[in-house]
Write a protein that holds these residues in place. Sequence first.
Motif, PDB file in Angstrom:
ATOM      1  N   ASP A 160       2.133   1.770  -3.603  1.00 56.71           N
ATOM      2  CA  ASP A 160       1.160   2.250  -4.372  1.00 56.71           C
ATOM      3  C   ASP A 160       0.784   3.880  -4.188  1.00 56.71           C
ATOM      4  O   ASP A 160       0.394   4.615  -4.904  1.00 56.71           O
ATOM      5  CB  ASP A 160      -0.402   1.541  -4.296  1.00 56.71           C
ATOM      6  N   ARG A 161       0.899   4.163  -2.827  1.00 57.73           N
ATOM      7  CA  ARG A 161       0.814   5.615  -2.445  1.00 57.73           C
ATOM      8  C   ARG A 161       2.023   6.469  -3.219  1.00 57.73           C
ATOM      9  O   ARG A 161       1.797   7.422  -3.461  1.00 57.73           O
ATOM     10  CB  ARG A 161       0.984   5.758  -0.899  1.00 57.73           C
ATOM     11  N   SER A 176       0.983  -1.031  -0.256  1.00 55.03           N
ATOM     12  CA  SER A 176       0.115   0.237   0.095  1.00 55.03           C
ATOM     13  C   SER A 176       0.802   1.184  -0.060  1.00 55.03           C
ATOM     14  O   SER A 176       0.556   2.307  -0.710  1.00 55.03           O
ATOM     15  CB  SER A 176      -0.968  -0.009   1.189  1.00 55.03           C
TER      16      SER A 176
END
Length: 165
Positions: A127-128, A124
């Motif tokens: 992806d950020r 995550s």
Amino acid sequence: MGSIVAQHVAAQAPERVTKLVLVASATTVRNDTVLGLQRDIEALKDSAPVPETFARDFQVSTIFHPLPAEFLQAVVKESLKVPVHVWRETMAEMLSPEAQVELKKIKTPTLILWGDKETIFPRSEQDRLVSELRHSTLKVYADTGHALHWERPERFVKDLQEFIN
């Protein structure tokens, strides 16, 4: 830690950075794994050297693909040279509010490399990074942990050379 420093340089002195590579990085180091490491470091005694078991456990926790025993021992030996107070101060700085980077300031082409068996910074976070860094590309290394430059050196060098060229 190096990728967080690199983010700061790219955000604060963009004229000095033409390309940026973030290896096993994140938008923030503040997560349960890092906070647990900070607690472990706080429990170490100032007057004693860093225990070899602590240094070994820390380094082993960053890898998924086995490393040659001689290389791992050399890494542990280097880790033992760092005094407890430096481990503590480093963690305090990494977790301070000032450690947060304004990612929108980074305009340079960025290569993000991440191992899918990473134990410190989750997917995550990758992806950020991709969503906040407009000119970025993420490459995921299968069956690889946090230390992908140690675990997959040939691929790592190839990806760096392709990006730089």
